[in-house]
Design a protein around this motif. Structure first.
Motif, PDB file in Angstrom:
ATOM      1  N   MET A 399       0.193   3.868   3.009  1.00  0.00           N
ATOM      2  CA  MET A 399       0.222   2.558   2.352  1.00  0.00           C
ATOM      3  C   MET A 399       1.155   1.594   3.089  1.00  0.00           C
ATOM      4  N   HIS A 414      -4.387  -2.044   1.115  1.00  0.00           N
ATOM      5  CA  HIS A 414      -3.342  -1.070   0.733  1.00  0.00           C
ATOM      6  C   HIS A 414      -3.001  -1.162  -0.752  1.00  0.00           C
ATOM      7  N   ALA A 418      -3.396   2.000  -3.588  1.00  0.00           N
ATOM      8  CA  ALA A 418      -2.459   2.333  -4.671  1.00  0.00           C
ATOM      9  C   ALA A 418      -3.184   2.305  -6.020  1.00  0.00           C
TER      10      ALA A 418
END
Lengths: 508, 256
Positions: A399, A414, A418
């Motif tokens: 990430m 990214h 998550a």
């Protein structure tokens, strides 16, 4: 798009290609080359283990080093092109805005395209999924008695399992993109959306061609191999009865579509036989020709670091005596459009910049993901096709956010990675090890007393790493890394000893 | 030093992340001493544990809730919360969403600063007269710190170059910078990634160490201990003799 790539890059084996032929009366035998590592093991619907395949790829050190260097080179070329365009960030904003606008009115633009394309003499078909797409194309081919189809590279047809389907139905398919053709001959999926055989060394290609088209197994010269391939495939191309392409951009207001390639292979596929079928995902729409240049300026710069693709071909209708069909394919896109967090993935223009910049992708190889889409964009798209099978993929990322910032259409990749982790954990699609470990960590870290008690006693080495860091017995930290030395006292202890009087948080 | 909108002395809460507490107390001490050099009243609430990042990072948001609550209880009373970690700051500021967003939570989230940005943006420090570090140093920016907190310009974007850590380190006497070939490349730590995806993580770390070694650096510095713990672990196993030091120590006047 592979030809340019291979020529321009600094090759870790530079010079070796000159060994053969130049001044020798017999071919020099190549040294024993490292076998090509294969992709992820697919076991039905079981979750793909990307790390297992990545570890095998990295164990093939020549392959990993070449792969990382090649793709990093593309990233650097992309950076150079970016710096040449003052309004780069503004272009990204525009591109993102145009895609968001179009996606928010997708039904309108799709119908507008259908109307205008039909007026241009194009036959427009609608397919709700891969199976329907394959059936529509087969029907068109059968109606014309087609047995040999040439096809340019298309990720959509990979989604649909198109080649396998055609093979079962006795239609021979020949890929016209060199990299894709290599992958086809090797019976392997493309490992990258733009450079499908980028995970292969020249020696791997020599070995594939030797087995399939009878080239010299010890000659890994790029020009020789390309020429052999051309000799073997051109006759097939010339005798094909139908050609197939994808489409990079579909222009609603003109009812036309645009295909971008570097090898001219889409033009070969579309213009050689009289029948042209284009399979296109419904997210490829843009409103009009005015919006097109924004994407044309971004696409190849982001992908390969070249100002523009060698060919930017506009298809406006069937030629005299020919037929043109467009199959608009949904295959999960409408559903994705309705996903609050994940719909922006539909803005993707398949440039591959996120793959080139991704440090995990460069070291793992695209086939380690075991899915149609590899790399960062794959992590956020693949679970929409099969949440269970691809549930581990969103963890194949640090990430670090580089992907989001190279993306020409500003997909928040990214952040979506998550969000996928949260979504998967929420749906119970998380590995038991992670779940148990995080539940324990959550308990320990919520209580200062338990937390302090869990800290290493004696602190002589890492076998004492706190449980919440090393809950699994495998101690994966220590395999290739030394353990940090534990100091005599923690900061907390130091503070209590040295600053206690000042501490208001101290318990009585 | 006054709180700008209240005209009263600034009260700073020091957050020392769990791995700094355990493995690098000297970083916590340097941060505390450095902040005190600027006349701040700094407190370390001794009941602190963690920011909740390991759970959130793994997707287990619910499991992070109690840790987040504890964090807010510990730090709610301070004007600023400062920590020598960008990735923890990013967690608090941008990802602390497992709990109800009360006024106290919002206060803590908006007032938590990574040490470098606190010195650069809030205190606007223009000198470290006590600091001298006559060494060749490679700077590592943690990815959260770089791309989410925007502590420096990133190579992916077309933007004016800037670097807050470099601006601060530039005020240290005798320091020399070593240039990496891939300065923005992730080192592979990635929080729980370092444990769950050990193979790729270690390979990325080895590549980072190799780049640092080739740059001719004696020291590597960063405002994040977590990345350096991973890099140092790789370096030791590779037999590479690079030294890793937190930026707080250099700015606080560590000599070597």
């Amino acid at each position: 798009m592979t030809a340019e790539l291979h020529e321009e890059l600094t090759d870790p084996h530079a010079g070796e290609q000159l060994d053969h032929g130049a001044a020798s009366s017999r071919p020099l035998k190549s040294r024993i080359s490292e076998p090509q590592p294969r992709g992820a093991k697919i076991r039905g619907n079981r979750p793909v283990d990307q790390s297992e395949a990545a570890n095998r790829f990295m164990a093939a050190t020549e392959h990993e080093a070449m792969h990382d260097a090649r793709l990093w080179d593309l990233r650097q070329k992309r950076d150079k092109e970016m710096h040449g365009i003052e309004e780069w960030e503004e272009l990204r904003n525009l591109a993102s805005g145009i895609k968001e606008h179009t996606l928010s009115k997708l039904d309108y633009y799709l119908e507008l395209f259908e109307k205008n394309a039909t007026a241009n003499g194009i036959k427009v078909h609608w397919a709700k999924d891969g199976a329907e797409h394959n059936a529509i194309v087969l029907e068109i081919l059968r109606s014309k008695g087609v047995e040999l189809l040439i096809k340019s590279k298309s990720m959509l047809t990979e989604e649909c399992g198109f080649r396998e389907f055609m093979a079962k139905n006795n239609v021979e398919v020949i890929e016209t993109d060199l990299g894709e053709r290599i992958q086809q001959l090797d019976d392997e999926a493309p490992s990258h959306v733009v450079v499908p055989a980028v995970h292969k060394l020249r020696t791997d290609v020599a070995s594939v061609f030797a087995k399939t088209i009878g080239s010299d197994p010890d000659n890994a010269d790029a020009h020789y191999l390309t020429e052999c391939q051309r000799e073997a495939t051109r006759p097939l191309i010339l005798s094909a009865q139908a050609g197939m392409t994808g489409g990079n951009f579909v222009v609603a207001e003109t009812g036309t579509f645009v295909v971008c390639t570097n090898e001219g292979n889409a033009d070969l596929s579309a213009n050689t036989p009289p029948l042209h079928i284009a399979s296109i995902g419904i997210e490829k729409l843009i409103p009009g020709l005015n919006e097109l240049p924004v994407f044309i300026r971004l696409l190849s710069r982001s992908a390969l670091g070249s100002p523009i693709t060698q060919y930017t071909s506009h298809f406006r209708g069937p030629r005299e005596g020919g037929e043109m069909h467009v199959v608009l394919v949904d295959n999960g896109r409408s559903e994705r459009l309705g996903m609050e967090k994940f719909w922006p993935g539909l803005k993707c223009i398949r440039c591959g910049a996120c793959m080139n910049t991704c440090p995990v992708f460069r070291r793992s190889g695209g086939l380690s993901y075991g899915a149609t889409y590899a790399g960062p964009i794959g992590l956020i798209i693949d679970p929409t096709f099969n949440v269970h099978k691809y549930r581990n993929l969103p963890y194949s990322s640090t990430m670090n956010g580089s992907c989001t910032n190279v993306c020409p259409v500003k997909i928040n990749i990214h952040e979506q990675i998550a969000d996928w982790r949260k979504t998967l954990a929420g749906e119970g699609e998380i590995s038991p090890v992670k779940k148990v470990m995080m539940k324990a960590a959550g308990e320990v870290l919520a209580s200062p007393v338990v937390y302090r008690a869990s800290l290493p006693l004696g602190r002589s080495a890492l076998r004492h790493l706190p449980h919440f860091m090393l809950y699994n017995k495998l101690n994966t930290w220590g395999r290739k890394r030394d353990i940090p030395e534990t100091p005599k006292q923690t900061f907390n202890e130091w503070y209590r000893r040295n600053r206690k009087s000042q501490s208001e948080g101290e318990k009585s | 030093m006054l709180v700008e909108d209240k005209g009263i002395p600034m009260k700073v809460g020091l957050f020392v992340p769990c791995y700094v507490d355990m493995f690098h107390p000297e970083t916590g001490i340097a941060t505390l001493e450095l902040l005190e050099r600027f006349g701040l009243s700094v407190e370390y609430p001794v009941d602190q544990t963690c920011c909740g990042q390991p759970m959130t990072n793994t997707g287990c948001e619910r499991e992070a809730a109690k840790t987040e609550e504890l964090f807010v209880r510990n730090f709610g009373k301070y004007d600023y919360i400062v920590t020598p970690s960008g990735s923890c700051t990013n967690q608090v500021r941008n990802n602390m969403t497992a709990i109800e967003q009360t006024e106290a939570v919002k206060h803590v989230r908006s007032r938590t600063y990574e040490l470098v940005e606190f010195l650069h943006d809030v205190l606007k420090v223009d000198a470290f007269p006590w600091a001298e570090f006559p060494h060749r140093v490679a700077l590592h920016n943690n990815c959260n710190t770089l791309r989410n907190l925007r502590i420096a310009s990133m190579s992916e974007r077309r933007e004016e170059p800037f670097s807050k850590p470099k601006a601060l380190l530039g005020m240290v006497k005798g320091i020399e910078f070593a240039d990496l070939t891939r300065p923005d490349e992730c080192c592979g730590f990635g929080g729980t990634f370092s444990v769950f995806e050990e193979g790729v993580s270690a390979k990325m770390g080895q590549d980072k160490v190799t780049d640092q070694l080739k740059s001719g650096a004696e020291y590597v510095t960063s405002s994040d201990s977590s990345c350096m713990m991973h890099q140092e672990g790789c370096a030791r196993r590779m037999g590479v003799n690079l030294k890793y030091i937190h930026i707080a120590q250099i700015l606080n006047g560590a000599r070597a």
